[in-house]
Scaffold this motif. Structure first.
Motif, PDB file in Angstrom:
ATOM      1  N   HIS A  80      10.140   0.069   0.881  1.00  0.00           N
ATOM      2  CA  HIS A  80      10.142  -1.302   0.349  1.00  0.00           C
ATOM      3  C   HIS A  80       9.721  -1.365  -1.119  1.00  0.00           C
ATOM      4  CE1 HIS A  80      10.757  -2.535   4.453  1.00  0.00           C
ATOM      5  NE2 HIS A  80       9.629  -1.954   4.828  1.00  0.00           N
ATOM      6  N   HIS A  81       8.961  -0.383  -1.565  1.00  0.00           N
ATOM      7  CA  HIS A  81       8.536  -0.382  -2.975  1.00  0.00           C
ATOM      8  C   HIS A  81       8.340   1.061  -3.463  1.00  0.00           C
ATOM      9  CE1 HIS A  81       4.564   0.006  -1.023  1.00  0.00           C
ATOM     10  NE2 HIS A  81       4.863  -1.110  -0.370  1.00  0.00           N
ATOM     11  N   PRO A  82       9.397   1.863  -3.439  1.00  0.00           N
ATOM     12  CA  PRO A  82       9.258   3.234  -3.939  1.00  0.00           C
ATOM     13  C   PRO A  82       8.807   3.220  -5.399  1.00  0.00           C
ATOM     14  CG  PRO A  82      11.577   2.628  -3.739  1.00  0.00           C
ATOM     15  CD  PRO A  82      10.798   1.540  -3.083  1.00  0.00           C
ATOM     16  N   THR A  83       7.846   4.094  -5.707  1.00  0.00           N
ATOM     17  CA  THR A  83       7.222   4.092  -7.039  1.00  0.00           C
ATOM     18  C   THR A  83       6.928   5.523  -7.448  1.00  0.00           C
ATOM     19  OG1 THR A  83       6.149   1.977  -6.506  1.00  0.00           O
ATOM     20  CG2 THR A  83       5.275   3.201  -8.391  1.00  0.00           C
ATOM     21  N   ASN A 106      -0.715  -0.146  -4.265  1.00  0.00           N
ATOM     22  CA  ASN A 106       0.296   0.214  -5.255  1.00  0.00           C
ATOM     23  C   ASN A 106       0.073  -0.603  -6.525  1.00  0.00           C
ATOM     24  OD1 ASN A 106       2.784   0.160  -6.806  1.00  0.00           O
ATOM     25  ND2 ASN A 106       3.792   1.093  -5.036  1.00  0.00           N
ATOM     26  N   PRO A 107      -0.220   0.051  -7.660  1.00  0.00           N
ATOM     27  CA  PRO A 107      -0.538  -0.698  -8.885  1.00  0.00           C
ATOM     28  C   PRO A 107       0.591  -1.580  -9.389  1.00  0.00           C
ATOM     29  CG  PRO A 107      -1.234   1.587  -9.087  1.00  0.00           C
ATOM     30  CD  PRO A 107      -0.382   1.498  -7.856  1.00  0.00           C
ATOM     31  N   THR A 108       1.844  -1.209  -9.088  1.00  0.00           N
ATOM     32  CA  THR A 108       2.962  -2.019  -9.584  1.00  0.00           C
ATOM     33  C   THR A 108       3.016  -3.386  -8.921  1.00  0.00           C
ATOM     34  OG1 THR A 108       4.574  -1.188  -7.965  1.00  0.00           O
ATOM     35  CG2 THR A 108       4.300   0.090  -9.997  1.00  0.00           C
ATOM     36  N   THR A 167       0.830  -1.199   0.000  1.00  0.00           N
ATOM     37  CA  THR A 167       0.000   0.000   0.000  1.00  0.00           C
ATOM     38  C   THR A 167       0.867   1.252   0.000  1.00  0.00           C
ATOM     39  OG1 THR A 167      -0.292  -0.419   2.382  1.00  0.00           O
ATOM     40  CG2 THR A 167      -2.114  -0.960   0.922  1.00  0.00           C
ATOM     41  N   ILE A 168       0.277   2.358  -0.435  1.00  0.00           N
ATOM     42  CA  ILE A 168       1.028   3.563  -0.796  1.00  0.00           C
ATOM     43  C   ILE A 168       1.235   4.468   0.410  1.00  0.00           C
ATOM     44  CG2 ILE A 168       1.008   5.626  -2.257  1.00  0.00           C
ATOM     45  CD1 ILE A 168      -0.684   4.010  -4.251  1.00  0.00           C
ATOM     46  N   ILE A 169       2.465   4.951   0.546  1.00  0.00           N
ATOM     47  CA  ILE A 169       2.851   5.882   1.609  1.00  0.00           C
ATOM     48  C   ILE A 169       3.249   7.210   0.972  1.00  0.00           C
ATOM     49  CG2 ILE A 169       4.552   6.353   3.421  1.00  0.00           C
ATOM     50  CD1 ILE A 169       4.697   3.346   3.933  1.00  0.00           C
TER      51      ILE A 169
END
Length: 775
Positions: free
Chosen positions: A535-538, A493-495, A473-475
């Protein structure tokens, strides 16, 4: 360097060099546009000269001896490292940690800014007599208009979300200046309406994004929407991003079923209806043990619980009849428990037919969703016996019968949307009927919000992979999770979503349900995010690309005609249709419309009894006077999106603001649907169909054959024919033309009279007149 350099350039030739306070160029081109677009051959890109003042970022353009400000001066900044060549000037703002470059190209100025450590930068700041902005379909906005000044007061609009296409045009006295944002991400428009409407654009350089550049193309063109849109269309073609519906149909011929098709949200979410129950017998079959079991299921597995059901059952025990309200509560409660996986109880359902037993033998936990509904219906029929009609007739009157009647009435093409995939899985015969009639039919789906604990009442926010809520989920940049729709849950997070897309669509389709279309909420709205999770920068660009990939997967791998909310043009090569460009959500934050239930403007709730259309979609309401200019007044509407994408993406209204939603505006909206080639969007249930059949069939007999022709052509012209802008015309290809008179007075046009509140369609088969005055 204290002095700046001014150039006067005719392509490839330096004429003179003078010490001055700005840098100037001359751009010349008279190349005719010869693309596929069928634009009149006399169209050309405009010649213009320009001056640049690096200290203030001001650009002045000059065309035919008339000078205009393309960008207003900002506060003077220290400038260094100024460089100039035949076609280019560049400089640095050392204090702002920014670099700038303006380069002359054949048709335009290429303007770019690069961060050397800056977190944001503001440029340009613009002012004009009026604007052409692709807000939704497109808006003509006079800078001194009171309604627009109030609406845009201190407003901030994200470019990629609020504009359907990333450009804006400044209407000057003699010509227009067109900005196209080459890099639309992280751009926000800031409006100032203290005097006249002005705005500036601020670009953010997120720390997680390695791309530290943004910029524009700047064109000078004629002051009309046809030319502005044509320049943008050729920009899209140049980038290889334009794809016609006919090209899309080469890989999926079902797309052609959209031609001439109204868009219909079909409301039928019950497995059994009041008409399927013999109420004089139901009390005998609903024994105390079964009632207790229903109470337990309602309490443990539904949001509303068992309170109302329990009250009604107690009342019915002491009556020799069941009234309308009681029937509704009992039927609704039965439908709720039919969706529950825990419905089967061998002590409650001892009588099981062979078909249902076969499903039970697989194990309830191993059943697909469609099989579960089939199993539970079989169990209920075994319990209620002759207190209901035959099982294969359940919900037929509200589903297949209505759909068949639509077809028999002359609606031979339609896109049918279901508010939930479950509605199709509950009634696969309805989906099959739609296919047999040649309709497109598909579910609403969404991967935007995710809830920590999923439930069937909001199943789009429920995911098999329970780790996603914490791990995908997005932060935001403040380190906080972004909330989901209506403040519930979080944004996914769509990715990290594609495995869930593959799993969900596979689960829905596994038993052969005949969906041939799919509607994805939010993915084409531009509501995208930078995710600062370690953990998942986008980046926004990566977010958007992942949305396109999941829609493309459903279109190609699942063979669906794909559509989405919004329809902003970054998705134009993937989607075939979109809901929201033509009439978007009207003023989400207005309490009279959203919260104050006693207000005449209250749009209604999301839920309706008996499976009918919820008030949110079906209830007619007037529009507040201050919003009419903004959202629906034809004097302010220009079909910028259609001028670019008429034969590429089919666009219509947001489902909250369908064709019949706005009281006293149905006729005007019909006229706009013809003028702009927009499919009407309706919400249909049995009651609505019975009440409105004649009106819909009459209108569609004109609209459908027109759309079927016009959608295969580019829109080649839009004109306002009167000073008050209430008589307008559009052209499609070389053979179709529409003239609409929105006014209360007749209008003389090319030797004939266009009556008030009418549309006249001119084509190869002569002309056709539609009179909207009765609506």
């Amino acid at each position: 360097m204290n002095k700046k350099i001014k150039y006067f350039i005719i392509p490839a030739t330096v004429i003179t060099l003078i010490a001055t306070a700005s840098i100037g160029y001359y751009v010349k081109n008279d190349t005719k546009i010869k693309e596929y677009t069928n634009i009149p051959v006399d169209f050309n890109y405009g010649d213009f000269a320009f001056d640049v003042n690096p200290e203030t970022g001001e650009i002045i353009v000059e065309k035919d001896g008339v000078k205009e400000s393309a960008s207003m001066p900002l506060p003077k900044q220290k400038v260094s490292n100024v460089k100039q060549s035949e076609n280019l000037v560049s400089w640095d703002y050392p204090d702002e940690k920014m670099s700038a470059k303006v380069e002359k190209k054949e048709h335009y100025l290429d303007i770019s800014f690069t961060s050397n450590g800056a977190s944001e930068f503001e440029w340009p700041k613009v002012s004009a007599k009026s604007y052409m902005l692709p807000i939704g379909e497109g808006k003509y906005i006079p800078s001194d208009d009171k309604a627009w000044k109030e609406f845009l007061k201190d407003e901030e609009l994200a470019l990629i979300e609020s504009f359907s296409m990333p450009f804006f045009a400044l209407n000057k006295s003699d010509y227009s200046i067109l900005y196209i944002a080459d890099k639309a991400f992280n751009n926000t428009l800031h409006f100032n309406t203290d005097d006249k409407i002005q705005f500036s654009m601020k670009h953010e350089f997120p720390s997680i994004n390695e791309n530290k550049e943004y910029g524009f193309r700047l064109y000078v063109t004629e002051n009309n929407p046809t030319h502005v849109a044509q320049i943008y269309k050729n920009y899209i073609i140049e980038k290889g991003e334009f794809k016609t519906l006919q090209q899309k149909a080469e890989s999926n011929p079902n797309i052609e079923k959209l031609y001439g098709a109204p868009h219909i949200y079909f409301w039928a979410d019950q497995m059994i209806t009041e008409d399927d129950i013999h109420w004089n017998k139901i009390r005998e079959q609903m024994d105390a043990e079964f009632v207790t079991w229903m109470k337990k299921l309602l309490t443990n597995h539904t949001e509303d619980g068992a309170g109302e059901f329990e009250t009604i059952i107690a009342q019915v025990k002491n009556q020799d009849y069941v009234d309308k309200y009681q029937k509704r509560v009992i039927t609704t409660s039965i439908n709720q428990v039919l969706k529950v996986e825990q419905f089967y109880n061998p002590d409650i359902f001892p009588d099981v037919d062979s078909k249902t037993k076969k499903l039970l033998d697989k194990g309830v936990g191993n059943l697909s969703e469609q099989e579960l509904y089939e199993c539970n219906k079989g169990l209920l029929k075994g319990k209620l016996k002759d207190a209901t009609t035959d099982l294969d007739t359940w919900a037929k009157k509200t589903t297949t019968d209505v759909m068949e009647d639509m077809y028999d009435s002359g609606i031979t093409k339609a896109w049918v949307g279901l508010s939930n995939w479950a509605n199709g899985l509950m009634n696969p015969a309805m989906v099959e009927q739609a296919n047999d009639q040649g309709y497109l039919i598909g579910p609403y789906d969404s991967y935007h919000s995710i809830h920590e604990k999923g439930n069937r009442d909001w199943n789009t926010a429920s995911f098999e992979d329970k780790s996603l809520y914490e791990e995908a989920t997005i932060i935001n940049k403040e380190g906080k999770y972004i909330h989901g729709f209506l403040g519930r849950g979080r944004k996914l997070n769509p990715t990290l979503s594609l495995p869930s897309v593959q799993s969900r669509t596979g689960n829905i389709l596994q038993n052969g349900i005949l969906f041939n279309s799919w509607f994805i909420d939010c993915d084409a709205t531009g509501e995208i995010y930078d995710d600062y999770s370690p953990h998942h920068p986008t980046t926004q660009e990566e977010d958007l690309q992942a949305r396109l990939e999941r829609m493309d997967y459903i279109a190609k791998e699942r063979g669906m005609v794909i559509g989405s909310e919004g329809g902003n043009d970054f998705a134009s090569s993937v989607i075939a249709f979109a809901h929201g460009i033509e009439t978007p959500v009207i003023k989400w934050a207005d309490a009279d419309m959203r919260k104050n239930k006693d207000s005449e403007y209250y749009v209604g709730g999301y839920w309706a009894p008996s499976g009918n259309t919820p008030d949110r979609y079906g209830k007619q309401v007037p529009i507040k006077s201050e919003y009419r200019n903004i959202y629906i007044d034809p004097a302010y509407s220009i079909p910028l999106y259609k001028l670019v994408y008429n034969d590429s993406v089919i666009t219509t209204h947001h489902w909250e603001w369908g064709s019949l939603k706005i009281k006293d505006e149905v006729g005007n909206r019909m006229l706009t649907e013809l003028l702009h080639n927009i499919p009407p969007l309706y919400h249909v249930d049995e009651k609505m169909w019975n009440e409105n059949e004649d009106m819909l069939v009459n209108y569609l007999s004109t609209w459908s054959p027109f759309h079927e022709k016009a959608v295969k052509q580019p829109m080649t012209s839009f004109k306002t024919l009167t000073e008050d802008r209430l008589v307008q015309s559009t052209e499609f290809g070389e053979e179709l033309k529409v003239v609409v008179n929105y006014s209360a007075d007749d209008f003389k046009y090319e030797g004939e009279t266009i009556k008030a509140k009418t549309a006249v369609i001119y084509g190869v088969d002569g002309k056709q007149v539609f009179d909207a005055s009765a609506y």
